[in-house]
Design a protein around this motif. Sequence first.
Motif, PDB file in Angstrom:
ATOM      1  N   LEU A   1     -15.237   1.741  13.074  1.00 24.24           N
ATOM      2  CA  LEU A   1     -14.182   0.892  13.394  1.00 24.24           C
ATOM      3  C   LEU A   1     -13.496   0.138  14.405  1.00 24.24           C
ATOM      4  O   LEU A   1     -14.694   0.012  14.726  1.00 24.24           O
TER       5      LEU A   1
ATOM      6  N   SER B   1     -11.690   5.161  -0.474  1.00 24.85           N
ATOM      7  CA  SER B   1     -11.479   5.903   1.593  1.00 24.85           C
ATOM      8  C   SER B   1     -10.691   6.942   1.427  1.00 24.85           C
ATOM      9  O   SER B   1      -9.998   7.378   0.937  1.00 24.85           O
TER      10      SER B   1
ATOM     11  N   MET C   1      -5.637  -5.244   8.542  1.00 26.68           N
ATOM     12  CA  MET C   1      -5.807  -5.435   7.806  1.00 26.68           C
ATOM     13  C   MET C   1      -5.674  -5.091   6.059  1.00 26.68           C
ATOM     14  O   MET C   1      -6.371  -5.511   5.289  1.00 26.68           O
TER      15      MET C   1
ATOM     16  N   VAL D   1     -13.913   5.605   7.454  1.00 27.64           N
ATOM     17  CA  VAL D   1     -13.842   4.683   8.903  1.00 27.64           C
ATOM     18  C   VAL D   1     -14.137   6.509   9.917  1.00 27.64           C
ATOM     19  O   VAL D   1     -13.333   7.475   9.898  1.00 27.64           O
TER      20      VAL D   1
ATOM     21  N   THR E   1      -9.843  -5.114  -4.123  1.00 28.51           N
ATOM     22  CA  THR E   1      -8.942  -4.693  -2.498  1.00 28.51           C
ATOM     23  C   THR E   1      -7.369  -5.007  -2.673  1.00 28.51           C
ATOM     24  O   THR E   1      -6.887  -5.878  -3.371  1.00 28.51           O
ATOM     25  N   GLY E   2      -7.139  -4.882  -1.573  1.00 31.85           N
ATOM     26  CA  GLY E   2      -5.693  -4.645  -1.233  1.00 31.85           C
ATOM     27  C   GLY E   2      -5.645  -5.288   0.523  1.00 31.85           C
ATOM     28  O   GLY E   2      -6.446  -4.727   0.884  1.00 31.85           O
ATOM     29  N   GLY E   3      -3.908  -4.610   0.795  1.00 30.96           N
ATOM     30  CA  GLY E   3      -3.432  -3.482  -0.205  1.00 30.96           C
ATOM     31  C   GLY E   3      -3.777  -2.672  -0.629  1.00 30.96           C
ATOM     32  O   GLY E   3      -5.639  -2.275  -1.050  1.00 30.96           O
ATOM     33  N   GLU E   4      -3.734  -1.611  -1.639  1.00 24.36           N
ATOM     34  CA  GLU E   4      -3.769  -0.443  -2.798  1.00 24.36           C
ATOM     35  C   GLU E   4      -4.035  -1.307  -4.344  1.00 24.36           C
ATOM     36  O   GLU E   4      -3.046  -1.960  -4.243  1.00 24.36           O
TER      37      GLU E   4
ATOM     38  N   GLY F   1      -9.476  -6.382   3.854  1.00 27.27           N
ATOM     39  CA  GLY F   1     -10.652  -5.391   4.158  1.00 27.27           C
ATOM     40  C   GLY F   1     -11.867  -5.544   3.638  1.00 27.27           C
ATOM     41  O   GLY F   1     -11.852  -6.667   3.255  1.00 27.27           O
TER      42      GLY F   1
ATOM     43  N   TYR G   1      -5.263   2.389  11.095  1.00 29.64           N
ATOM     44  CA  TYR G   1      -6.070   1.810  11.636  1.00 29.64           C
ATOM     45  C   TYR G   1      -5.885   0.216  10.761  1.00 29.64           C
ATOM     46  O   TYR G   1      -6.351  -0.858  10.884  1.00 29.64           O
TER      47      TYR G   1
ATOM     48  N   ASN H   1      -7.459   3.317  -2.545  1.00 28.61           N
ATOM     49  CA  ASN H   1      -7.425   4.565  -1.475  1.00 28.61           C
ATOM     50  C   ASN H   1      -7.418   5.817  -2.380  1.00 28.61           C
ATOM     51  O   ASN H   1      -7.795   6.998  -2.059  1.00 28.61           O
TER      52      ASN H   1
ATOM     53  N   CYS I   1       0.631  -1.279  -0.169  1.00 26.81           N
ATOM     54  CA  CYS I   1      -0.687  -0.026  -0.181  1.00 26.81           C
ATOM     55  C   CYS I   1       0.373   1.237  -0.416  1.00 26.81           C
ATOM     56  O   CYS I   1       1.813   0.864   0.960  1.00 26.81           O
TER      57      CYS I   1
ATOM     58  N   ILE J   1     -18.474   3.950   8.282  1.00 26.61           N
ATOM     59  CA  ILE J   1     -18.230   2.759   8.841  1.00 26.61           C
ATOM     60  C   ILE J   1     -17.591   2.488  10.013  1.00 26.61           C
ATOM     61  O   ILE J   1     -16.641   3.643  10.300  1.00 26.61           O
TER      62      ILE J   1
HETATM   63  N1  SAM Z   1      -6.336   0.504   0.016  1.00 26.88           N
HETATM   64  C1  SAM Z   1      -7.540   0.007  -0.762  1.00 26.88           C
HETATM   65  C2  SAM Z   1      -8.795   1.059   0.301  1.00 26.88           C
HETATM   66  O1  SAM Z   1      -7.642   2.038   1.303  1.00 26.88           O
HETATM   67  O2  SAM Z   1      -9.523   1.275   0.211  1.00 26.88           O
HETATM   68  C3  SAM Z   1      -8.079  -1.127  -0.409  1.00 26.88           C
HETATM   69  C4  SAM Z   1      -8.442  -1.978   0.831  1.00 26.88           C
HETATM   70  S1  SAM Z   1      -8.532  -1.540   2.226  1.00 26.88           S
HETATM   71  C5  SAM Z   1      -8.190  -2.401   3.985  1.00 26.88           C
HETATM   72  C6  SAM Z   1     -10.234  -1.128   2.833  1.00 26.88           C
HETATM   73  C7  SAM Z   1     -11.534  -0.133   3.585  1.00 26.88           C
HETATM   74  O3  SAM Z   1     -10.931  -1.418   4.923  1.00 26.88           O
HETATM   75  C8  SAM Z   1     -11.110   0.786   3.500  1.00 26.88           C
HETATM   76  O4  SAM Z   1     -12.165   1.400   3.288  1.00 26.88           O
HETATM   77  C9  SAM Z   1     -10.492   0.568   5.470  1.00 26.88           C
HETATM   78  O5  SAM Z   1     -11.017   2.299   5.562  1.00 26.88           O
HETATM   79  C10 SAM Z   1     -10.795   0.185   5.686  1.00 26.88           C
HETATM   80  N2  SAM Z   1     -10.372  -0.369   6.811  1.00 26.88           N
HETATM   81  C11 SAM Z   1      -9.344  -0.868   7.082  1.00 26.88           C
HETATM   82  N3  SAM Z   1      -8.756  -0.946   8.732  1.00 26.88           N
HETATM   83  C12 SAM Z   1      -9.833  -0.752   9.182  1.00 26.88           C
HETATM   84  C13 SAM Z   1     -10.755  -0.487  10.588  1.00 26.88           C
HETATM   85  N4  SAM Z   1      -9.867  -1.129  11.779  1.00 26.88           N
HETATM   86  N5  SAM Z   1     -11.684  -0.740  10.509  1.00 26.88           N
HETATM   87  C14 SAM Z   1     -12.751  -0.109   9.694  1.00 26.88           C
HETATM   88  N6  SAM Z   1     -12.501  -0.131   8.749  1.00 26.88           N
HETATM   89  C15 SAM Z   1     -11.079  -0.105   8.490  1.00 26.88           C
END
Ligand code: SAM
Length: 326
Positions: free
Chosen positions: A189, A119, A321, A160, A66-69, A326, A27, A97, A21, A187
Amino acid sequence: MREDPGAPKINYLRLSVTDRCNLRCRYCTYWQDWRKLPSKEILSYEELLRLAAIAGEIGISKVRITGGEPLVRRGLAEFLGKLHQVSGITKVCLTTNGVLLSELAPALYDTGLRHVNVSLDTLQRERYRQITGRDNFAEVLSGLERAASLGFHPLKINCVVLKGINDDEILNLALLARDHPYQVRFIELMPTVSQEWWQRHFLPLPEVRQRLTGLGPLLPATREATAGPARNFRLPGFQGELGFITPMSGHHCRTCNRLRLTADGKLRPCLMQACELDLKKPLRLDLGDGLISYLFKEALELKARRACLPITPSYHPGRSMVSIGG
Ligand code: SAM
């Protein structure tokens, strides 16, 4: 435990194409032993397509990348073009992201992709840097604008909610859906962070909804058959919608319709349970599609039994995550 007859069909796979990423969201990248996977452990696009084809055969119709990014992985657009051709997969979506979206949006659009989630937890540049560890706020905004102008729809913004960090922006974030045709999704946390950090920053979404009452009545929006646990609402005078995802305050397991595949080929029936079925091994040992199909069905079975437990603050998914997807 018997299957729940009222539960939705499990037809949705979240496919992580990388654990890399370009951001370091507080988080998302937290985990004591988080380290990047060696490149050879990450599934190739050919391997991912083969797994997607098997998933399509056993009833998965929606795939979210999804990912990572995902946008940091080279060749993603070409892969998406091929994924759109996979039999049984009728809907392909992407979560990003947004940092590289402005640059890559045209190529992504040309693959047939339309559904993109971006995000974005804040509308303030300095705060964005504090949350993500990077100074890319402007790039994300221009990515969103570019995607909207190209015709990506729906464009969803994942936000979030973090008490004491961005909860003073809830109204302004919601207003993005008034001024743009975006679906802004708040969303809760999840406890994929230290206990202490979670306790300090968790804000239950009923409280968020309370703070938005001045915007007018929240009118339930129509739900698609492959929709996840988000509760979506229209508001008078809004171009877009608001969504609420409550993994903590509203136990989701009964409505969860998704499996997850990590970038190293582990199939997870539940985000918050460390249980994983290894698909990479049979794939690389060339043990045949039948075995992989069987493992997918096992995951569906585990999920259909709704054997998940409610997520509690002391719960942890065994990985950060960013490495689950995610
Ligand atoms: N890199 C991409 C992104 O930022 O959307 C995709 C991967 S990211 C893991 C996917 C989603 O998981 C994002 O919307 C992120 O905000 C959410 N996410 C990650 N950790 C989280 C947490 N502890 N609680 C709630 N949402 C979380």
